[in-house]
Write an enzyme that holds these catalytic residues in place. Structure first.
Site: not given
Length: 450
Positions: A101, A242, A244, A246
């Site tokens: 992440s 960010d 990834d 999400d």
């Protein structure tokens, strides 16, 4: 049973520290065995972000899944919500996102999704954990039943079309200058393209991943570069994802950051006006600002709070029938569209409101004045600093000093050895003082335990 591997968002740690090829192989085997339900040929979708260790972990997981007879569909660098969507769309039994992440490239992690695209329940994670500690030699598939792996083409276009369909067909972003920061992460190919297809004038940064620069001085946790670029290019709005994708943070035309609480306020008010809220309320965590709660109450919208973590937000949404939820950090879940936090889809909802109102973003996205909130992180090496007598005394003294005029939230991170100390209240100086007192006590306790 205590959890050795899974935290609040899958398994996460240092690459070749906790996250080794051996562990990734075993997670693939264990998860593959748990999700072999029914007589059909079983399949898993695997995506990743752009960090260097993704190649190592991806190959180890392919070996794990295929060794227990599961076919693997590799989609390469893709946002976490795209992997969740593709898992459901491609009728897979399981989805995997290899990502840490918003962490730096040295870390990596493994997130798992069930066949409908939702993160796994605690019970299923415990089943997988139990298998991780068992010998696998007698559980492997026969030679003729091994799984196959193949790379899937066209997945970027699938996600782009999915995201575009969350907006009305007649809504265009024409005339809107947008700077997007993809954090040198998983969204670097799909998000700029989708914005361009929707008609925006797109300026992209954080779209040159090299395996090492994911989240490095860019993305939603470091929006300074985006703020500068928005001002420099005289853009209307900035979007920071960010690693990834999400979570999302946005920036107005003045270069001021718009956090997840303000984004939730915009979406909640807009959806209420349009009759799109499933219930007159939204879900957020204990970290969301009291200013958000007061604003929503003035609009007749209830704020339901959960523990920190988007999985707990989603659980409350599904249990109680809410369709909007999120965190101040920028995890925004819109369950009409997605099964997990989707930073880009949330950003599109904000852009739609901006286009509809035809006003500057600084006006559209400043719905309330947040109460002063101080958040500090204390990293520790060993022990349980929160159990220290000095820390307990500092917390007790701080609560007495606030005396109902503010609130404290002190909690360990679910993904790293960090204790987060949050103070909130109307008197900023007092809040800073009580937070610093607790941080100092935690630092002393950590040093003594090391």
């Amino acid at each position: 049973m205590s959890r050795r591997y899974f935290g609040t968002d899958g398994i996460r740690g240092r690459a070749n520290g906790l996250i080794t090829p051996e562990l990734a192989l075993k997670v693939g085997q264990a998860a593959g065995l748990v999700f072999q339900r029914g007589d059909h040929r079983h399949r898993v979708v695997i995506g990743k972000d752009t960090r260097l260790s993704g190649y190592m972990i991806e190959n180890a997981m392919v070996a794990g899944f295929t060794s227990v007879g599961m076919d693997v569909l590799l989609v390469g660098p893709m946002p976490t919500p795209a992997v969740a969507m593709l898992t459901k769309s491609m009728r897979a039994d399981l989805g995997v996102m290899i990502s840490a992440s918003h962490n730096m490239f040295e870390d990596n992690g493994i997130k798992l999704f069930g066949p409908l695209g939702f993160k796994l329940s605690d019970d299923v994670e415990k089943q997988i954990e139990q298998l991780l500690d068992e010998p696998m030699d007698k559980k492997l598939s026969e030679s003729a039943s091994l799984g196959r792996a193949r790379r899937i083409d066209g997945v970027h276009d699938r996600y782009i079309e999915f995201a575009k369909r969350t907006l009305p067909r007649d809504l265009s972003l024409d005339g809107l200058r947008v700077v997007v920061d993809c954090a040198n992460g998983a969204a670097y190919k799909v998000v700029p393209e989708a914005l361009w297809e929707l008609g925006a004038d797109v300026i992209s940064i954080g779209v040159e991943p090299d395996g090492f620069n994911i989240n490095k001085e860019c993305g939603s946790t470091s929006p300074e570069a985006l703020c500068r670029k928005v001002r420099e290019m005289r853009a209307d709005i900035g979007i920071a994802l960010d690693g990834d994708a999400d979570r999302v943070i946005m920036v107005d035309e003045r270069g001021h950051v718009i956090d997840g609480d303000q984004l939730l306020a915009v979406i909640a008010q807009s959806w209420k006006e349009d009759g799109r809220l499933a219930r007159p309320g939204i879900v957020a965590t204990v970290m969301s600002n009291l200013g958000l709660e007061r604003f929503l109450a003035s609009e007749g919208i209830e704020l339901v709070r959960t523990s920190v973590g988007d999985r707990y937000v989603l659980e409350a949404m599904l249990r109680d029938g809410y369709n909007v939820g999120g965190e101040a950090s920028g995890h925004i879940i819109l369950s009409d569209y997605a099964t997990t936090g989707d930073g880009f889809v949330a950003a599109l909802q904000i852009l739609a409101v901006v286009q509809k109102l035809g006003r500057p973003v600084s006006e559209v996205c400043h719905r309330f004045d947040p109460l002063p909130q101080i958040l500090k992180n204390v990293r520790y090496r060993a022990g349980r600093p929160l159990d220290d007598a000095g820390v307990q005394s500092a917390i007790s003294d701080a609560e007495k000093r606030l005396n109902g005029h503010g609130r404290l939230l002190i909690r360990p991170s679910g993904t790293e050895p960090v204790i987060r100390v949050m103070g909130e209240g109307e008197d900023r100086i007092m809040v800073e003082e009580v937070v610093d007192t607790i941080v100092d006590a935690l630092g002393n306790a950590s040093a003594a335990a090391a």
